[in-house]
Structures are given as C-alpha cells and as structure tokens.
Design an enzyme around this catalytic site. Structure first.
Site, short mmCIF file in Angstrom:
data_model
loop_
_atom_site.label_atom_id
_atom_site.label_comp_id
_atom_site.label_asym_id
_atom_site.label_seq_id
_atom_site.Cartn_x
_atom_site.Cartn_y
_atom_site.Cartn_z
N GLU A 195 -1.26 2.86 7.00
CA GLU A 195 -2.30 2.02 7.40
C GLU A 195 -2.22 1.25 8.69
O GLU A 195 -2.26 0.04 8.41
CB GLU A 195 -2.65 1.18 6.29
CG GLU A 195 -3.00 2.10 4.99
CD GLU A 195 -3.54 1.10 4.02
OE1 GLU A 195 -4.17 1.86 2.82
OE2 GLU A 195 -3.24 0.19 3.52
N GLU B 233 -4.07 8.80 0.16
CA GLU B 233 -4.34 7.68 -1.02
C GLU B 233 -5.69 7.47 -1.41
O GLU B 233 -6.57 7.60 -0.53
CB GLU B 233 -3.83 6.35 -0.32
CG GLU B 233 -2.51 6.16 -0.30
CD GLU B 233 -2.20 4.63 0.26
OE1 GLU B 233 -2.69 3.75 -0.25
OE2 GLU B 233 -1.26 4.29 1.16
C1 BGP Z 1 -2.86 0.66 0.48
C2 BGP Z 1 -1.20 0.70 0.48
C3 BGP Z 1 -0.56 1.15 -0.35
C4 BGP Z 1 -1.17 0.74 -1.87
C5 BGP Z 1 -2.63 0.68 -1.95
C6 BGP Z 1 -3.36 0.00 -3.16
O1 BGP Z 1 -3.43 -0.38 1.14
O2 BGP Z 1 -0.94 1.66 1.51
O3 BGP Z 1 0.69 0.57 -0.26
O4 BGP Z 1 -0.52 -0.24 -2.69
O5 BGP Z 1 -3.30 0.51 -0.97
O6 BGP Z 1 -3.64 -1.21 -2.87
P1 BGP Z 1 -3.03 -2.19 -4.03
O7 BGP Z 1 -1.48 -1.75 -4.36
O8 BGP Z 1 -3.11 -3.42 -3.32
O9 BGP Z 1 -3.77 -1.92 -5.32
#
Ligand code: BGP
Length: 470
Positions: free
Chosen positions: A172, A364
């Site tokens: 990201e 993701e």
């Molecule tokens: C993205 C990241 C991850 C992850 C995911 C979910 O921003 O790349 O590392 O964790 O989001 O977000 P969160 O864990 O804050 O729910």
C-alpha cells in the site's frame, strides 16, 4: 449466469510478518516500527516494546508456520502472500551483512510451501521498517534508505529468487500520504511533517521500488515484480461536476503511484500538485533512469469505496479508515465503519486495467468482524455467514470483471488466518478462515479452529469459482 475463472487462477490468502509472526526478539531480529505501535497505525507510537502490544507475539506463526501452511493447503490454496520482516534480515536496516538466522526462517517457510505446492507471493516491505532506520534517518525522508532497501532486496533475490516468482515492493505504497510512520518509517508526526519531506519520501520509495525491479531482472530473470496500491474508488457525493472533480482529485492521489510504476515517470496532475503545495523534488538523472524500470503487474488491496464533495463542510472523514473520505449513504458498513461495496471492486478492476494494461492481482480483500467461537456437533467453530456473504459478493464481481475482459492473476483474501489488525492492533477484528484463540487482552491458547468459511472457500477453490452464489 456462471462465473468462470481462468485456469491457473491464483486463489489464496494474505498476511504480513508483523501481524502474524510474533517472536519479535527471536532469531536475531531487530526491532521494527511495529514493535513500538501497540495501538495500531492510526495512533502515535510509544518509546519501546510494551506488554500490551499484541504484535510482539501475534499468532506465533514464527513457530507454528508448518501447522498453518498445512491448513492453507487443506483449503486448496494455490498461493500464499506473506511478507519478509526486514528487521529479521537486517536487524538495524543499515548493516552490510544480513542475519543468516532470519534468512533461514524464510527458507523453512518456503520449504513448507513447496512441499504443499503453494506458490509464494512475497511482500518485501509491509509496514515494518526497521526501527533504527526510523530513529536515525526519519525513515524514507532520507535518500540513503534507497540504498539500504536495495541491499536488502538484493539479498532476498539472491537467496530466494529461484523459489519465489511473485514479489511486491511496498505494501500500500500510497498510504504514506496518511500514515507516514507505518508506510514510510517516518517518526515525525504527520502534522509536523513538511510537504517537502513527505513528497521527497514518496519519491525515494518510488525510486527504490523501480530500482529493485531492475535488480530483480538481473538476478532472478523469471521473477515478476508488482507494485501494491491501496485501492479506494471515490464517487462524487452528488452529480454536481465540482463534486465529480473532487472525486477525481482523490483518485489521482492514488493513481499517481500506479502511474509512476507503470509508465516510468510522474504524471502532469501530480507535478501540478507539487507546484501548488510549493514542493520542489530533488530528482537526480539516475532517479529518472531508475524510474523507467516499470512493473510486471499491479496488485492492490480493496476493502471499501468512499465519496467526495467539493464543499469542505461535507468532507467529514470516514470512520476508522486511514484514507478518510465521506461515507456513501447507499452502503452499509462493517462493525469498524468500513463501507461494503462489492461493485466497487469490479469498477477498480476495470479502471486499473484500462489505465495501465497490466495484469492485476487482488492481494487483499475481506471482512474484519467480531467472531463467536461455538460448538457444533462436538467441534469448535465460528458460523461466519457474514464473512461468506462478503467474500462471495466480492468474488462474483471479480468474475464480472473477468467477463469484462480484465486480466486478473489471482485473489488472496486478507488475513486468511486471524491476525493482529494494522490500523487498530486488535485481534478481535478478525478476517480469517481459521480462528486463532487469542484475545485483545493477550489471553488465549493460540489454538487454531476452522470456521464455516474454511469449508466454503475450499469449495470455491476446488470448483474454480463455480460454487459461488451469483
Ligand atoms: C491493509 C494492510 C494490512 C491489513 C489490512 C486490514 O491496509 O495492508 O496490513 O491489516 O489493511 O486492515 P486492518 O488490519 O486495519 O483491519
């Protein structure tokens, strides 16, 4: 209508070292910025590792990786996305020689994946810059980080280049605009960080990404290098052209990162932004040459969409999301306020494909939710129909995009096994097909349990998407 996914589609799941491994001080590992962020990426760091930081032990993947990979294999995973913790390989980040124990750990993980026929998908830097680089250099604001990162990536390509085909340079990368510590190792708080330093840090990361793309081609010619973007489609709040323009500006703030990675130079609208905020980037001739090393594919995360409006009074920030934006009145949100929009995924896929004409990889996507462990026929499980519905609806839209002609390499759900949240550092924000017995207060046995979605995803993979409910 039946959804048809292409043969060889890479189904799987995604994780990051700091959110699963634990063992924060084992195997010669140095501290990373995550070890001083007990409350998550949206909150200020503390001075050193503290007991309330769930990431220090996380879900103990460092010791349980074989058991976890066996569960992924049971679901039929074709690929597994994980990150290499930079501070396991270079504990401080600026040393000359790598830590062999760290490399050996990832050898073991790769052995296990190979044994199970699972293709690795490796993130080189996932929100876990070595802490020393943050303290000594203020992270990516310092040009020297390009060299440190190149040295680190070179070690990875030399050691793992023959075993790993798919690599992502920075997780990201566009998130640095909003969370400079988490995404850029920058200790100066955002409110005090000058625009000059922020954009220079962005430039350094973009050059580093392009430079290691070249290095990979030299060392591991079969490797495929991708950039990784936080995708968040932005709709105008009303049909007012000014709102549409505002939405475009928000999109452009994210497009810029993909544009540089795919075209090899900065787009005009980005240069205009720099002029307007009074930033003069230091770009060397070598930087310009480096940037020409464009990526093989574009990967992205997708959780939600947002709206934008020209009227500053309406620009309330979206709850709990690091990028801001106005909540869409037509959509429902998750328990953490993230707006659920499956169609937005089809829009992103079409948009990125048309814009860059590079294969896309959804690395993701998923639903963070509170789960309840229950007993069904003597087996402990979670009846997570809400998660199944979320994933089903998003995958149907991926199928639609494939019918639209978009080239999609694969799909890895975020947090295929419960892990520590990046934004809030909670374990109760669960994404997995596998429940991990660990709670926000740190209690729990770390035992693993298959959720209902485990068997659902297994079926989706076995039928190559044929079992999805359209
Ligand atoms: C993205 C990241 C991850 C992850 C995911 C979910 O921003 O790349 O590392 O964790 O989001 O977000 P969160 O864990 O804050 O729910």
């Amino acid at each position: 209508m039946t959804i048809t996914f292409p043969g060889g589609f890479l189904w799987g799941g995604a994780t990051a070292a700091n959110q699963i491994e634990g063992a924060y001080d084992q195997g010669g590992k140095g501290l990373s910025i995550q070890d001083i962020m007990p409350s998550g990426g949206m909150f200020p760091p503390v001075k050193g590792p503290t007991e309330d930081n769930l990431k220090l032990e996380a879900i103990d993947f460092y010791n349980r990786y074989a058991e976890d990979i066996a569960l992924f294999a049971e679901m039929g995973f074709k690929t597994f996305r994980f990150s290499i913790a930079w501070s396991r390989i270079f504990p401080n980040g600026d040393e000359e020689t790598p830590n062999e124990e760290g490399l050996a750990f990832y050898d073991r993980v790769l052995d296990e994946l190979e044994k199970r026929g699972i293709e690795p998908l490796v993130t080189i830097s996932h929100y876990e810059t070595p802490l020393h680089l943050a303290r000594e250099y203020d992270g990516w604001t310092d040009r020297r980080l390009i060299d440190f990162y190149e040295r680190y990536a070179k070690v990875l390509f030399e050691r793992f280049g023959s075993r790993v085909k798919y690599w992502l340079t920075f997780n990201e990368i566009n998130a640095i605009m909003h969370v400079p510590l988490m995404a850029g190792g920058i200790l100066t708080p955002l409110e005090q960080l000058s625009k000059q330093d922020l954009y220079q840090a962005i430039h350094h990361e973009l050059v580093a990404s392009a430079r290691v793309t070249r290095v990979a081609r030299e060392i591991a010619p079969d490797a495929k290098i991708g950039c990784m973007i936080l995708a968040m489609p932005t709709y105008p709040l009303t049909p007012d052209p000014e709102d549409a323009l505002q939405a475009l500006h928000s999109e452009q703030a994210n497009y810029a990162f993909g544009d540089v990675h795919c075209r090899g130079y900065y787009p005009g609208y980005f240069l205009r932004t720099l002029r307007e905020v009074g930033v003069e980037l230091e770009i060397t001739d070598q930087d310009r040459e480096d940037l020409k090393n464009t990526v093989d594919f574009v990967s992205f995360s997708y959780y939600m969409s947002v709206c934008q409006a020209a009227d500053p009074d309406k620009q309330a920030s979206g709850e709990g999301n690091i990028m801001g934006g106005i909540p869409n009145p037509t959509l429902k949100a998750s328990e953490w306020g993230w707006q659920i929009d499956p169609v937005g995924l089809r829009i992103v896929l079409n948009d990125y494909w048309d814009r860059w004409q590079k294969p896309l990889f959804i690395v993701e996507n998923g639903l963070g939710a509170k789960d309840q462990l229950v007993e069904v026929d003597g087996t402990r499980t979670v009846e997570d129909d809400y998660r199944i519905a979320y994933l089903n609806d998003h995958l149907v839209q991926v199928g639609e995009a494939i019918l639209d002609g978009v080239d999609v390499l694969g799909y890895t759900t975020w947090g295929c096994i419960d892990l520590v949240s990046a934004s809030t550092a909670q374990l109760s924000k669960r994404y997995g097909f596998i429940y991990v017995d660990r709670n926000d207060d740190g209690t729990g046995t770390l035992e693993r349990f298959r959720k209902k979605s485990f068997n659902w995803y297994k079926e989706v993979i076995a039928t190559n998407g044929g079992s999805l409910t359209v």
